[in-house]
Design a protein around this motif. Sequence first.
Motif, PDB file in Angstrom:
ATOM      1  N   LEU A  64     -43.986 -19.088  48.626  1.00  0.00           N
ATOM      2  CA  LEU A  64     -43.966 -17.836  49.381  1.00  0.00           C
ATOM      3  C   LEU A  64     -42.700 -17.734  50.213  1.00  0.00           C
ATOM      4  O   LEU A  64     -42.028 -16.692  50.220  1.00  0.00           O
ATOM      5  CB  LEU A  64     -45.198 -17.727  50.276  1.00  0.00           C
ATOM      6  CG  LEU A  64     -45.250 -16.486  51.184  1.00  0.00           C
ATOM      7  CD1 LEU A  64     -45.096 -15.204  50.383  1.00  0.00           C
ATOM      8  CD2 LEU A  64     -46.542 -16.459  52.004  1.00  0.00           C
ATOM      9  N   ALA A  65     -42.350 -18.796  50.916  1.00  0.00           N
ATOM     10  CA  ALA A  65     -41.132 -18.777  51.733  1.00  0.00           C
ATOM     11  C   ALA A  65     -39.905 -18.519  50.867  1.00  0.00           C
ATOM     12  O   ALA A  65     -39.003 -17.758  51.254  1.00  0.00           O
ATOM     13  CB  ALA A  65     -40.987 -20.100  52.482  1.00  0.00           C
ATOM     14  N   SER A  66     -39.867 -19.129  49.692  1.00  0.00           N
ATOM     15  CA  SER A  66     -38.742 -18.934  48.777  1.00  0.00           C
ATOM     16  C   SER A  66     -38.634 -17.483  48.322  1.00  0.00           C
ATOM     17  O   SER A  66     -37.535 -16.904  48.296  1.00  0.00           O
ATOM     18  CB  SER A  66     -38.909 -19.858  47.564  1.00  0.00           C
ATOM     19  OG  SER A  66     -37.922 -19.606  46.592  1.00  0.00           O
ATOM     20  N   LEU A  67     -39.767 -16.891  47.973  1.00  0.00           N
ATOM     21  CA  LEU A  67     -39.747 -15.499  47.521  1.00  0.00           C
ATOM     22  C   LEU A  67     -39.374 -14.556  48.662  1.00  0.00           C
ATOM     23  O   LEU A  67     -38.641 -13.577  48.454  1.00  0.00           O
ATOM     24  CB  LEU A  67     -41.112 -15.130  46.940  1.00  0.00           C
ATOM     25  CG  LEU A  67     -41.237 -13.763  46.261  1.00  0.00           C
ATOM     26  CD1 LEU A  67     -40.157 -13.561  45.207  1.00  0.00           C
ATOM     27  CD2 LEU A  67     -42.623 -13.604  45.638  1.00  0.00           C
ATOM     28  N   LEU A  68     -39.855 -14.846  49.867  1.00  0.00           N
ATOM     29  CA  LEU A  68     -39.479 -14.024  51.019  1.00  0.00           C
ATOM     30  C   LEU A  68     -37.964 -14.042  51.229  1.00  0.00           C
ATOM     31  O   LEU A  68     -37.342 -12.999  51.483  1.00  0.00           O
ATOM     32  CB  LEU A  68     -40.185 -14.535  52.277  1.00  0.00           C
ATOM     33  CG  LEU A  68     -41.694 -14.297  52.362  1.00  0.00           C
ATOM     34  CD1 LEU A  68     -42.293 -15.048  53.545  1.00  0.00           C
ATOM     35  CD2 LEU A  68     -42.016 -12.808  52.468  1.00  0.00           C
ATOM     36  N   ARG A  69     -37.372 -15.228  51.103  1.00  0.00           N
ATOM     37  CA  ARG A  69     -35.913 -15.320  51.251  1.00  0.00           C
ATOM     38  C   ARG A  69     -35.211 -14.528  50.146  1.00  0.00           C
ATOM     39  O   ARG A  69     -34.230 -13.818  50.395  1.00  0.00           O
ATOM     40  CB  ARG A  69     -35.471 -16.781  51.220  1.00  0.00           C
ATOM     41  CG  ARG A  69     -35.800 -17.558  52.489  1.00  0.00           C
ATOM     42  CD  ARG A  69     -35.087 -18.906  52.520  1.00  0.00           C
ATOM     43  NE  ARG A  69     -35.584 -19.788  51.473  1.00  0.00           N
ATOM     44  CZ  ARG A  69     -36.615 -20.633  51.621  1.00  0.00           C
ATOM     45  NH1 ARG A  69     -37.266 -20.685  52.783  1.00  0.00           N
ATOM     46  NH2 ARG A  69     -36.994 -21.412  50.642  1.00  0.00           N
ATOM     47  N   ASP A  70     -35.707 -14.640  48.927  1.00  0.00           N
ATOM     48  CA  ASP A  70     -35.058 -13.983  47.792  1.00  0.00           C
ATOM     49  C   ASP A  70     -35.067 -12.463  47.916  1.00  0.00           C
ATOM     50  O   ASP A  70     -34.127 -11.797  47.484  1.00  0.00           O
ATOM     51  CB  ASP A  70     -35.729 -14.390  46.478  1.00  0.00           C
ATOM     52  CG  ASP A  70     -35.418 -15.826  46.075  1.00  0.00           C
ATOM     53  OD1 ASP A  70     -34.544 -16.443  46.728  1.00  0.00           O
ATOM     54  OD2 ASP A  70     -36.043 -16.330  45.126  1.00  0.00           O
ATOM     55  N   VAL A  71     -36.134 -11.908  48.475  1.00  0.00           N
ATOM     56  CA  VAL A  71     -36.205 -10.446  48.592  1.00  0.00           C
ATOM     57  C   VAL A  71     -35.549  -9.943  49.874  1.00  0.00           C
ATOM     58  O   VAL A  71     -35.439  -8.733  50.082  1.00  0.00           O
ATOM     59  CB  VAL A  71     -37.667  -9.942  48.513  1.00  0.00           C
ATOM     60  CG1 VAL A  71     -38.321 -10.412  47.233  1.00  0.00           C
ATOM     61  CG2 VAL A  71     -38.488 -10.355  49.736  1.00  0.00           C
ATOM     62  N   GLY A  72     -35.125 -10.870  50.745  1.00  0.00           N
ATOM     63  CA  GLY A  72     -34.438 -10.486  51.971  1.00  0.00           C
ATOM     64  C   GLY A  72     -35.345 -10.241  53.151  1.00  0.00           C
ATOM     65  O   GLY A  72     -34.950  -9.577  54.124  1.00  0.00           O
ATOM     66  N   ALA A  73     -36.581 -10.765  53.103  1.00  0.00           N
ATOM     67  CA  ALA A  73     -37.511 -10.603  54.223  1.00  0.00           C
ATOM     68  C   ALA A  73     -37.252 -11.692  55.259  1.00  0.00           C
ATOM     69  O   ALA A  73     -37.333 -12.880  54.943  1.00  0.00           O
ATOM     70  CB  ALA A  73     -38.953 -10.665  53.717  1.00  0.00           C
ATOM     71  N   ASN A  74     -36.972 -11.290  56.470  1.00  0.00           N
ATOM     72  CA  ASN A  74     -36.617 -12.229  57.535  1.00  0.00           C
ATOM     73  C   ASN A  74     -37.877 -12.722  58.240  1.00  0.00           C
ATOM     74  O   ASN A  74     -38.425 -12.042  59.109  1.00  0.00           O
ATOM     75  CB  ASN A  74     -35.676 -11.547  58.525  1.00  0.00           C
ATOM     76  CG  ASN A  74     -35.190 -12.503  59.598  1.00  0.00           C
ATOM     77  OD1 ASN A  74     -35.198 -13.721  59.417  1.00  0.00           O
ATOM     78  ND2 ASN A  74     -34.781 -11.961  60.723  1.00  0.00           N
ATOM     79  N   VAL A  75     -38.357 -13.909  57.855  1.00  0.00           N
ATOM     80  CA  VAL A  75     -39.563 -14.488  58.437  1.00  0.00           C
ATOM     81  C   VAL A  75     -39.273 -15.928  58.856  1.00  0.00           C
ATOM     82  O   VAL A  75     -38.778 -16.723  58.054  1.00  0.00           O
ATOM     83  CB  VAL A  75     -40.735 -14.485  57.426  1.00  0.00           C
ATOM     84  CG1 VAL A  75     -41.986 -15.063  58.079  1.00  0.00           C
ATOM     85  CG2 VAL A  75     -41.012 -13.077  56.909  1.00  0.00           C
ATOM     86  N   ASP A  76     -39.571 -16.235  60.098  1.00  0.00           N
ATOM     87  CA  ASP A  76     -39.380 -17.596  60.611  1.00  0.00           C
ATOM     88  C   ASP A  76     -40.685 -18.366  60.441  1.00  0.00           C
ATOM     89  O   ASP A  76     -41.709 -18.003  61.028  1.00  0.00           O
ATOM     90  CB  ASP A  76     -38.978 -17.536  62.082  1.00  0.00           C
ATOM     91  CG  ASP A  76     -38.689 -18.918  62.679  1.00  0.00           C
ATOM     92  OD1 ASP A  76     -38.478 -19.872  61.895  1.00  0.00           O
ATOM     93  OD2 ASP A  76     -38.688 -19.031  63.918  1.00  0.00           O
ATOM     94  N   ILE A  77     -40.655 -19.417  59.627  1.00  0.00           N
ATOM     95  CA  ILE A  77     -41.848 -20.214  59.353  1.00  0.00           C
ATOM     96  C   ILE A  77     -41.623 -21.619  59.916  1.00  0.00           C
ATOM     97  O   ILE A  77     -40.669 -22.307  59.533  1.00  0.00           O
ATOM     98  CB  ILE A  77     -42.142 -20.297  57.838  1.00  0.00           C
ATOM     99  CG1 ILE A  77     -42.279 -18.889  57.248  1.00  0.00           C
ATOM    100  CG2 ILE A  77     -43.406 -21.109  57.577  1.00  0.00           C
ATOM    101  CD1 ILE A  77     -42.351 -18.864  55.736  1.00  0.00           C
ATOM    102  N   VAL A  78     -42.499 -22.040  60.833  1.00  0.00           N
ATOM    103  CA  VAL A  78     -42.344 -23.325  61.515  1.00  0.00           C
ATOM    104  C   VAL A  78     -43.358 -24.318  60.961  1.00  0.00           C
ATOM    105  O   VAL A  78     -44.563 -24.043  60.928  1.00  0.00           O
ATOM    106  CB  VAL A  78     -42.543 -23.170  63.036  1.00  0.00           C
ATOM    107  CG1 VAL A  78     -42.379 -24.522  63.742  1.00  0.00           C
ATOM    108  CG2 VAL A  78     -41.559 -22.149  63.593  1.00  0.00           C
ATOM    109  N   LYS A  79     -42.881 -25.468  60.517  1.00  0.00           N
ATOM    110  CA  LYS A  79     -43.759 -26.499  59.961  1.00  0.00           C
ATOM    111  C   LYS A  79     -44.731 -27.034  61.010  1.00  0.00           C
ATOM    112  O   LYS A  79     -44.389 -27.157  62.175  1.00  0.00           O
ATOM    113  CB  LYS A  79     -42.927 -27.661  59.420  1.00  0.00           C
ATOM    114  CG  LYS A  79     -42.931 -27.773  57.899  1.00  0.00           C
ATOM    115  CD  LYS A  79     -42.309 -29.082  57.470  1.00  0.00           C
ATOM    116  CE  LYS A  79     -42.233 -29.200  55.956  1.00  0.00           C
ATOM    117  NZ  LYS A  79     -43.432 -28.781  55.244  1.00  0.00           N
ATOM    118  N   THR A  80     -45.937 -27.333  60.558  1.00  0.00           N
ATOM    119  CA  THR A  80     -46.920 -27.908  61.477  1.00  0.00           C
ATOM    120  C   THR A  80     -46.695 -29.412  61.631  1.00  0.00           C
ATOM    121  O   THR A  80     -46.218 -30.079  60.714  1.00  0.00           O
ATOM    122  CB  THR A  80     -48.354 -27.682  60.972  1.00  0.00           C
ATOM    123  OG1 THR A  80     -48.528 -28.314  59.699  1.00  0.00           O
ATOM    124  CG2 THR A  80     -48.665 -26.204  60.852  1.00  0.00           C
TER     125      THR A  80
END
Length: 406
Positions: A64-80
């Motif tokens: 999901l994070a990879s696809l978000l980056r590919d489409v240009g969606a700026n989402v900050d995801i922090v590892k638990t």
Amino acid sequence: MKVSVIGGGLGGLLAGAALSKDHDVHIYEQLEIYGGRFTNLPYKGFQLSTGAFHMIPHGPTGPLASLLRDVGANVDIVKTNPEATFMTKDLKQIPFRDFNELLSAASRSRIPALVMRTVTHKKGNVADMVWNDPEWLAIADSCCGWALSTTAQNTPASEAVAILTTTRKYGTPGVPMGGCKGVVDALADVIESNGGSVSLNSKVDSIMVEDGKAAGVVVGGERISSDIVISNIGHKLTSRLYDGKYLEPKYAGVINKVRPSAGIKIVLAAEEPLVGHPAAMFTPYTQRVNGINEVSHIDPSLAPEGMHLTMSHQTMRTPDVQKEIELGLQDLKNLFPGKKYSVLMVQSYRDDWPVNRISSGFDLGNLTPVRGLFVVGDGAKGKGGIEVEGIALGVRNFLDIFDKAY
């Protein structure tokens, strides 16, 4: 090309964002909000989710994070941190990787054999994979219930092996800042900045089909032509939108047999931490609750200042929703004795608003009997993908099909 998307859930938004750079994309959502079971509901200063747990199973390194980056969606995801824990019978937490401490010597002796099975075992279900050993089943049911809203008995071993392979590849969970809404807002921004649209309160009445090919949609009585149609409402509901003469008997038989996965989420508010960390805490020794998380440790904006947002999840084992909820609430009392908390919300996910429209391991893919009509979302997950990661893998599969066909 002109693209019509039915449903503004995560799958529809991902597919729409991916295509919007080069195509004319319009999403039609019947609700007054987009995101489906992956957005936020503001309530008493908390950001409650409509379904998911403000958590992405493989964090910033997953599908999901990879696809978000590919489409240009700026989402900050922090590892638990930690990756996850188990709650023991005496109500102590141990690291996920120390699960062997939950086992007797006899059950522990099977670990080397199980390691081999997690690579090679493809027959039967997860319960078979763990020899129906009660100690192993408690762990397996907790993990399957939390991650998939299934039991070990109704989770295919082949899907479990694929999920473990995916987990080894991509790693452990993360929390999107802003919760689920942070993700879907970013996707909607991409679509609209590329000239597309997300129309709310727009129910699709039917899918137009000409000579066996999708020709557009009818929304509120208006005929809207398009070159392809993407549905994010699952195979069964999609099939009800087009003329039955295009519904192949074999396909109709399959979509009528598949079953959704059902679950219950209980949302708590507490001034003191109940879990004590943002990762999943698996609960193998309960009547119903499979796991709990407390993501406000990573993103305090999900709860009022000085408060924590705690969410439990359980697969539904019987059709008696009220009884299932009562058992879950009792589990929480047993897990947190003496702790002060209040119940903010109880949500059940079943029927046409389930956890997954098709249980993991039984997904039907992206194709339909109608040319130019595709399905994405939680009925078309990619193999080995946990929940939203599976949705992302399924959208990747769709994009590969699209690129080859068009």
